[in-house]
Design an enzyme around this catalytic site. Sequence first.
Site, mmCIF file in Angstrom:
data_model
loop_
_atom_site.group_PDB
_atom_site.id
_atom_site.type_symbol
_atom_site.label_atom_id
_atom_site.label_comp_id
_atom_site.label_asym_id
_atom_site.label_seq_id
_atom_site.Cartn_x
_atom_site.Cartn_y
_atom_site.Cartn_z
ATOM 1 N N MET A 1 24.592 7.550 0.545
ATOM 2 C CA MET A 1 24.600 8.829 1.251
ATOM 3 C C MET A 1 24.976 8.634 2.720
ATOM 4 O O MET A 1 25.729 9.421 3.300
ATOM 5 C CB MET A 1 23.228 9.498 1.141
ATOM 6 C CG MET A 1 23.208 10.900 1.689
ATOM 7 S SD MET A 1 24.446 11.933 0.896
ATOM 8 C CE MET A 1 23.465 12.745 -0.337
ATOM 9 N N LYS B 1 -16.966 -0.130 7.431
ATOM 10 C CA LYS B 1 -17.520 -1.104 6.485
ATOM 11 C C LYS B 1 -19.044 -0.987 6.349
ATOM 12 O O LYS B 1 -19.580 -1.079 5.244
ATOM 13 C CB LYS B 1 -17.130 -2.528 6.910
ATOM 14 C CG LYS B 1 -17.351 -3.535 5.811
ATOM 15 C CD LYS B 1 -16.708 -4.871 6.130
ATOM 16 C CE LYS B 1 -16.955 -5.869 4.998
ATOM 17 N NZ LYS B 1 -16.394 -7.184 5.289
ATOM 18 N N PHE C 1 -10.651 -6.932 14.961
ATOM 19 C CA PHE C 1 -9.631 -7.437 14.040
ATOM 20 C C PHE C 1 -9.328 -6.378 12.976
ATOM 21 O O PHE C 1 -10.242 -5.823 12.368
ATOM 22 C CB PHE C 1 -10.130 -8.733 13.379
ATOM 23 C CG PHE C 1 -9.171 -9.267 12.341
ATOM 24 C CD1 PHE C 1 -7.898 -9.694 12.701
ATOM 25 C CD2 PHE C 1 -9.543 -9.346 11.006
ATOM 26 C CE1 PHE C 1 -7.004 -10.179 11.742
ATOM 27 C CE2 PHE C 1 -8.660 -9.833 10.046
ATOM 28 C CZ PHE C 1 -7.394 -10.248 10.424
ATOM 29 N N GLN C 2 -8.075 -6.111 12.781
ATOM 30 C CA GLN C 2 -7.589 -5.135 11.795
ATOM 31 C C GLN C 2 -8.143 -3.727 12.013
ATOM 32 O O GLN C 2 -8.327 -2.977 11.054
ATOM 33 C CB GLN C 2 -7.859 -5.621 10.362
ATOM 34 C CG GLN C 2 -7.038 -6.874 10.040
ATOM 35 C CD GLN C 2 -6.938 -7.195 8.569
ATOM 36 O OE1 GLN C 2 -7.888 -6.979 7.836
ATOM 37 N NE2 GLN C 2 -5.808 -7.735 8.146
ATOM 38 N N GLU D 1 0.809 -1.224 0.000
ATOM 39 C CA GLU D 1 0.000 0.000 0.000
ATOM 40 C C GLU D 1 0.841 1.273 0.000
ATOM 41 O O GLU D 1 0.391 2.318 -0.471
ATOM 42 C CB GLU D 1 -0.956 0.018 1.192
ATOM 43 C CG GLU D 1 -2.076 -1.016 1.136
ATOM 44 C CD GLU D 1 -1.689 -2.369 1.723
ATOM 45 O OE1 GLU D 1 -0.485 -2.571 2.017
ATOM 46 O OE2 GLU D 1 -2.582 -3.223 1.895
HETATM 47 C C1 LIG Z 1 12.741 5.197 4.168
HETATM 48 C C2 LIG Z 1 14.090 5.767 4.474
HETATM 49 N N1 LIG Z 1 14.922 5.107 5.298
HETATM 50 C C3 LIG Z 1 16.151 5.611 5.555
HETATM 51 C C4 LIG Z 1 16.559 6.793 5.015
HETATM 52 C C5 LIG Z 1 17.941 7.366 5.334
HETATM 53 N N2 LIG Z 1 18.758 7.424 4.098
HETATM 54 C C6 LIG Z 1 18.930 8.562 3.386
HETATM 55 S S1 LIG Z 1 19.851 8.350 2.034
HETATM 56 C C7 LIG Z 1 20.073 6.717 2.372
HETATM 57 C C8 LIG Z 1 20.890 5.837 1.465
HETATM 58 C C9 LIG Z 1 20.255 5.693 0.131
HETATM 59 O O1 LIG Z 1 20.865 4.638 -0.557
HETATM 60 P P1 LIG Z 1 20.606 4.386 -2.071
HETATM 61 O O2 LIG Z 1 19.178 4.405 -2.375
HETATM 62 O O3 LIG Z 1 21.357 3.166 -2.473
HETATM 63 O O4 LIG Z 1 21.207 5.680 -2.754
HETATM 64 P P2 LIG Z 1 22.710 6.213 -2.822
HETATM 65 O O5 LIG Z 1 22.861 7.154 -1.680
HETATM 66 O O6 LIG Z 1 23.615 5.048 -2.730
HETATM 67 O O7 LIG Z 1 22.770 6.904 -4.143
HETATM 68 C C10 LIG Z 1 19.428 6.352 3.558
HETATM 69 C C11 LIG Z 1 19.456 5.011 4.158
HETATM 70 C C12 LIG Z 1 15.631 7.470 4.182
HETATM 71 N N3 LIG Z 1 15.900 8.647 3.623
HETATM 72 N N4 LIG Z 1 14.422 6.917 3.904
#
Ligand SMILES: Cc1ncc(C[n+]2csc(CCOP(=O)(O)OP(=O)(O)O)c2C)c(N)n1
Length: 560
Positions: free
Chosen positions: A473, A162, A112-113, A50
Site C-alpha cells: 500500500m 504487586k 524497575f519495570q 504482549e
Molecule cells: C503498525 C503499522 N505500521 C505502519 C503502517 C503503515 N502501512 C499501511 S499499509 C502498509 C503496507 C502493508 O504491507 P503488507 O502487509 O505487505 O500489505 P500489502 O499492502 O502489500 O498488501 C504500511 C507500512 C501501519 N498501517 N501499521
Amino acid sequence: METMSGSAALMRSMEKDGVKQVFGLPGGANLPMYDELFKSNIRHILVRHEQSAAHMADGFGRVSRKPGVCFATSGPGATNILTGLATAQADSAPMVAVTGQVPVKMIGRDAFQESDIIGMSNPVVKYAFQPRKPEEMPLAVQRGFYIAETGRPGPVLIDVPKDVQENKAPMEFPEEFQMRGYHPWMDPDVTGIERAINMLLSSTKPIILAGGGTIISSAFAELQAIAEMLGIPVVTTFKGKGAFPETHPLSMGPIGMHGHAEANKIMIEADCVLAIGTRFSDRSVGTVEDFEKQLKIIHIDVDPAEIGKNQTASVAIVGDVRASLRIMLSLLGKKAKHEDTVWRKHAAEVKSYWRDNLKIHSGEMSAARILRKLREVLPKESIVTTEVGQHQMWASLFFDVIQPGTFFSSTGLGTMGWGFPAAIGAKVAKPDVPVVDIAGDGSFNMTENSLATSVLEDIPVIVFLVNNFTLGMVAQWQRTFYDRRMIGVDQKHCPDYVDLAKSYGAHGTRVQSLDELGSAIKEALSSNVTTVIDIPIDPEEDVLPFVAPGTPLKDMILPS
Ligand SMILES: Cc1ncc(C[n+]2csc(CCOP(=O)(O)OP(=O)(O)O)c2C)c(N)n1
C-alpha cells in the site's frame, strides 16, 4: 466474608464473569496473578509478544461480543499492549487488559519495570483504573467487564500493583452494583424514529449506510427487513462490511477510499441517508463538507458523542442500533411500502454496470481472482480477519461477506499485525468454524511469531498470505503520489514463509495457480492444522478504485 489475596479475588471475579481463557505473558510484576491462574479453571494461552495478546483478546471480543482478556506484566509488558488497546478503542471492541504494576509504595519512584500505564493508556481506552487495596479487586473486575461490554464497547485497563495482588483481605463479591454517571443505554426516541421514517418515505433516492455499530449490536435481521420492506439500497462503511449480506440484490458494498465503485457512485446520488452506527470517518465519506451538502442525514448511534461530530444530522436518534431498528420496523409495519422504485432499479443497473465493466489485473493470480477463489471455496459461516494494506482493500472489493458479522479488520487504527492474532482469538471464540486471516507479507512479519501460539495451543487458523514482496500500500502511494520514488518498501529479505510455518510445526504451502490455491484452501480446511498459504502476486498491482485522501467520493480514481 472470605479472606483471600487480591489475585485470588481477581480469578474468582473473572470466573464469575464467565471468563474461560486469558491471553498473556508473565513477568515479575504479575507473578502472583499467574500463580492464582495456575490454581483456577481459566485457561492461559501463552503469546510471544504482549501486543498479540491484546489483539487475540480483541479478536475474541469482536466475535463473541464478550470482553476478551489479556494479561501483561508491568513496564515493557504493559507498554507492549498499548497498540492493542488503541486498536480495540478505535474499533469499539470489548476487551479487558490486566497489567501488573510495581508495589504501591514504589509507584512514582522509577522502580524497575515501572511505567505509568494508566497515564499512557488513558487517551486510548474506554476506562482505566488501578485498585490500591486488595479488597477493591472484586468491584474493579466487575466494573471493568461491565464498562467494556456495555453501550459502545471498548477496552478497559486494570493495573494491579504487586502488593495488591499478594495481600489478603476479607472479600465481598456483590451481585449488583451501581455506577453513577455511566448510562450505557438510552431508550431510543420514538418521535425521532417517526420523523426518520417520514423523511425516508418522502425521499426519492434513499440509501442505508450501515456502519460497524450495526455489527456490534447484531442488528442484521432488522437491517435486512427494513431494506427489503422499503426497497432501499444498502452501502456500508468498511467496518460495516458484512452488516448486510454482500450477495443480496440490494447490497452495493462498502463506500469510501477503497469502496466499491457502485457504492460510491450511488452514495453521491442519494438524497437521504439512514446512517446506522457509524462515525462518518474520513475514510468512508472522503471530504466531509461535500458529503454533507448533498443529502439529508438520519443518524442512529448508541454513543451520543458521535452525533454531530463529523456530520450534522437532520434527525439524530441516540440508542442501541438494534433496539432503534426494531422500533422503526414496528412503526413501518403500519406505513405504505414502496419496493419497486425507479431508484431501486437505477441502483441495480449501476451495480451491474460496475461489476461487469471494472477492469481487473490480467494475471491469473490477480488480487480479484485469488480473493474470489477464496470466497468460492470457503464455507459462508467462516470468519475472516485481515491485516492492513492492499490485501485488506482487495478483500473489501473482491471478497463478498455472505453471512453477516463474519468479517473483521482493524479499520479505525489500521494496525498491521492485528489480523493473525485476532484470527487466533476469533477461533477461540468460535472453535467450530474455519478462521482465515487475509494477510500481507509486511503485516504478517509483525506478528508471525503467533504461529507458536496457534500450533502449541492447538488453535488452527489459515493464513492467506497475499505476498507481493513489498509494503504494497505504501509502494502504491509512492508510485501514485511521489513519482515512483520508492523508499522503505522492499520486503525481499523475508523468511521463506513455507519453511517458517514448518519450523513452528504448522503447515506451509506455496501456490502458483488458481487450481493449486483452491486445493490448498480445501486441504487447510480439512487438516485442522494451522496453515500458511503463500500466494506470490505481482508487486506492482494497484488497488483500484481509490479515492485519494482529502478528495470527495465523486473524484474516485478508476482503473484505466
Ligand atoms: C503498525 C503499522 N505500521 C505502519 C503502517 C503503515 N502501512 C499501511 S499499509 C502498509 C503496507 C502493508 O504491507 P503488507 O502487509 O505487505 O500489505 P500489502 O499492502 O502489500 O498488501 C504500511 C507500512 C501501519 N498501517 N501499521
